[in-house]
Design an enzyme around this catalytic site. Sequence first.
Site, PDB file in Angstrom:
ATOM      1  N   CYS A 113      73.358 111.426   1.982  1.00 47.65           N
ATOM      2  CA  CYS A 113      73.087 110.121   2.609  1.00 47.65           C
ATOM      3  C   CYS A 113      72.215 110.252   3.861  1.00 47.65           C
ATOM      4  CB  CYS A 113      74.386 109.413   2.942  1.00 47.65           C
ATOM      5  SG  CYS A 113      75.364 109.049   1.479  1.00 47.65           S
ATOM      6  N   HIS A 254      72.183 104.189   8.465  1.00 50.73           N
ATOM      7  CA  HIS A 254      72.714 104.376   7.119  1.00 50.73           C
ATOM      8  C   HIS A 254      73.875 103.402   6.901  1.00 50.73           C
ATOM      9  CE1 HIS A 254      74.228 105.966   3.494  1.00 50.73           C
ATOM     10  NE2 HIS A 254      75.286 106.534   4.038  1.00 50.73           N
ATOM     11  N   ASN A 284      76.676 101.518  -0.384  1.00 47.35           N
ATOM     12  CA  ASN A 284      76.053 102.718   0.175  1.00 47.35           C
ATOM     13  C   ASN A 284      75.054 103.259  -0.856  1.00 47.35           C
ATOM     14  OD1 ASN A 284      75.430 105.331   0.934  1.00 47.35           O
ATOM     15  ND2 ASN A 284      77.515 105.854   1.564  1.00 47.35           N
TER      16      ASN A 284
HETATM   17  N1  COA Z   1      91.104  99.772  -3.513  1.00 50.21           N
HETATM   18  C1  COA Z   1      92.377  99.667  -3.121  1.00 50.21           C
HETATM   19  N2  COA Z   1      93.011 100.642  -2.441  1.00 50.21           N
HETATM   20  C2  COA Z   1      92.324 101.766  -2.192  1.00 50.21           C
HETATM   21  C3  COA Z   1      91.003 101.931  -2.590  1.00 50.21           C
HETATM   22  C4  COA Z   1      90.396 100.885  -3.287  1.00 50.21           C
HETATM   23  N3  COA Z   1      89.124 100.954  -3.693  1.00 50.21           N
HETATM   24  N4  COA Z   1      90.584 103.153  -2.178  1.00 50.21           N
HETATM   25  C5  COA Z   1      91.608 103.731  -1.545  1.00 50.21           C
HETATM   26  N5  COA Z   1      92.664 102.896  -1.553  1.00 50.21           N
HETATM   27  C6  COA Z   1      93.975 103.122  -0.990  1.00 50.21           C
HETATM   28  C7  COA Z   1      94.262 104.561  -0.724  1.00 50.21           C
HETATM   29  O1  COA Z   1      94.705 105.190  -1.914  1.00 50.21           O
HETATM   30  C8  COA Z   1      95.354 104.490   0.317  1.00 50.21           C
HETATM   31  O2  COA Z   1      96.552 104.276  -0.323  1.00 50.21           O
HETATM   32  P1  COA Z   1      97.875 105.092   0.125  1.00 50.21           P
HETATM   33  O3  COA Z   1      98.054 104.767   1.595  1.00 50.21           O
HETATM   34  O4  COA Z   1      98.910 104.525  -0.767  1.00 50.21           O
HETATM   35  O5  COA Z   1      97.543 106.535  -0.120  1.00 50.21           O
HETATM   36  C9  COA Z   1      95.022 103.201   1.082  1.00 50.21           C
HETATM   37  O6  COA Z   1      94.053 102.502   0.281  1.00 50.21           O
HETATM   38  C10 COA Z   1      94.477 103.404   2.468  1.00 50.21           C
HETATM   39  O7  COA Z   1      93.534 104.425   2.453  1.00 50.21           O
HETATM   40  P2  COA Z   1      92.821 104.875   3.783  1.00 50.21           P
HETATM   41  O8  COA Z   1      92.139 106.159   3.505  1.00 50.21           O
HETATM   42  O9  COA Z   1      93.728 104.784   4.949  1.00 50.21           O
HETATM   43  O10 COA Z   1      91.763 103.704   3.971  1.00 50.21           O
HETATM   44  P3  COA Z   1      90.639 103.669   5.032  1.00 50.21           P
HETATM   45  O11 COA Z   1      90.901 102.543   5.950  1.00 50.21           O
HETATM   46  O12 COA Z   1      90.388 105.021   5.633  1.00 50.21           O
HETATM   47  O13 COA Z   1      89.385 103.283   4.153  1.00 50.21           O
HETATM   48  C11 COA Z   1      87.474 104.271   3.178  1.00 50.21           C
HETATM   49  C12 COA Z   1      88.989 104.145   3.131  1.00 50.21           C
HETATM   50  C13 COA Z   1      87.037 105.190   2.046  1.00 50.21           C
HETATM   51  C14 COA Z   1      86.858 102.901   3.002  1.00 50.21           C
HETATM   52  C15 COA Z   1      87.075 104.852   4.560  1.00 50.21           C
HETATM   53  O14 COA Z   1      87.838 106.000   4.829  1.00 50.21           O
HETATM   54  C16 COA Z   1      85.633 105.211   4.627  1.00 50.21           C
HETATM   55  O15 COA Z   1      84.770 104.357   4.552  1.00 50.21           O
HETATM   56  N6  COA Z   1      85.332 106.511   4.812  1.00 50.21           N
HETATM   57  C17 COA Z   1      83.969 106.954   4.874  1.00 50.21           C
HETATM   58  C18 COA Z   1      83.402 106.993   3.491  1.00 50.21           C
HETATM   59  C19 COA Z   1      81.929 107.085   3.503  1.00 50.21           C
HETATM   60  O16 COA Z   1      81.278 106.404   4.236  1.00 50.21           O
HETATM   61  N7  COA Z   1      81.386 107.946   2.651  1.00 50.21           N
HETATM   62  C20 COA Z   1      79.988 108.133   2.542  1.00 50.21           C
HETATM   63  C21 COA Z   1      79.470 108.786   3.765  1.00 50.21           C
HETATM   64  S1  COA Z   1      77.762 108.942   3.684  1.00 50.21           S
END
Ligand code: COA
Length: 327
Positions: A113, A254, A284
């Site tokens: 990315c 980004h 993304n």
């Molecule tokens: N729909 C519903 N629930 C989901 C889900 C989805 N698409 N994806 C994950 N969950 C669940 C998880 O399993 C977790 O459940 P659990 O607590 O029972 O294990 C819960 O939601 C919370 O997960 P958490 O990791 O605390 O959520 P978050 O607030 O950190 O958000 C992301 C998750 C992925 C959105 C966030 O961490 C993020 O954006 N990270 C960066 C990712 C990124 O930008 N990647 C590319 C970089 S270039």
Amino acid sequence: MPLAQIIGTGSYAPAQVLTNRDLEKIVDTSDAWITERTGIRERRKAAPGEATSDMAVAAARKALEMAGTRPEELDLIVVGTITPDMPMPSCAVLVQAKLGAKKAFAFDVAAACAGSVYALSVADQFMRTGQAKRALVIGADLFTSVLNWKDRNTCVLFGDGAGAMVLAPAEEEGRGILSTRLRTDGTLADILTIPAGGSKEPLTEEILREQRHKVSMNGREVFKTAVRELTAITHEALQAHGLKPNQVDHVIAHQANLRILEAVLQRVEIPIEKCWINLDKYGNTSAASVPIALDEVNRAGKLKRGDLIAMMAVGAGMTWGSAVVRW
Ligand code: COA
């Protein structure tokens, strides 16, 4: 030697729209969860048979047209991508052939990315040494091709697209790409990865069954790294030029997650209103997101001569980078 200036921008997104509601039918997720946690509402998906180089060429043609540059005038094509049409040759050589850019040498840069900021920085170095006088920089990823559609942690986040920039020597002193900065922390390689299908673990039926040739991610760790490092590199970039946050006119960042952008911009004390946000429409798009955002701001007529642009991107690796541009 004059600085390199961006004289044309272009972008492309495939026609097919996948909404959060569409994804509710594929994995255990909800429109509310995706919107609240990420800001993403829909993303684009390439048509069957459409490849990364096709999207890259579509964006490049628009950028070249705006720049008034013929493909034959290009000396260099750099494509930031981790989803090339095939492992060999690079996506950039296919773009070179499709455009008919006979004179240009062409290669890919793999920084996920952060790919377009890495590609921009690489092209900028060739421009600074005079080895290239016209360069085409592309960020393009067909990310839906590397998603595990059973993994709700990742499949809701990404989409397909391409963006392009044409570089030429600046006509006025003080305008152009003032600086770029690139950083890497390879000890974080496993928090965002396509673990198998390469030389270490060539494809087997087991890998295909377990979908280990698709993206896997530790979202929380990626989130923390993104906020920490984008904040640090933006501070560093502004300080290097003696610039205060209020002197930044536009942030081209980004588009991974709206909460990442809010956290970074709050920390670097730049109002979020200065950041072009389109992740609600595209998700993304990996290496494509920075040049797509730049092209949208540009075509919306918001960039004025002399405006200061802070670019930033972060990706798997982890890799991250920034660029400071005087438009
Ligand atoms: N729909 C519903 N629930 C989901 C889900 C989805 N698409 N994806 C994950 N969950 C669940 C998880 O399993 C977790 O459940 P659990 O607590 O029972 O294990 C819960 O939601 C919370 O997960 P958490 O990791 O605390 O959520 P978050 O607030 O950190 O958000 C992301 C998750 C992925 C959105 C966030 O961490 C993020 O954006 N990270 C960066 C990712 C990124 O930008 N990647 C590319 C970089 S270039």
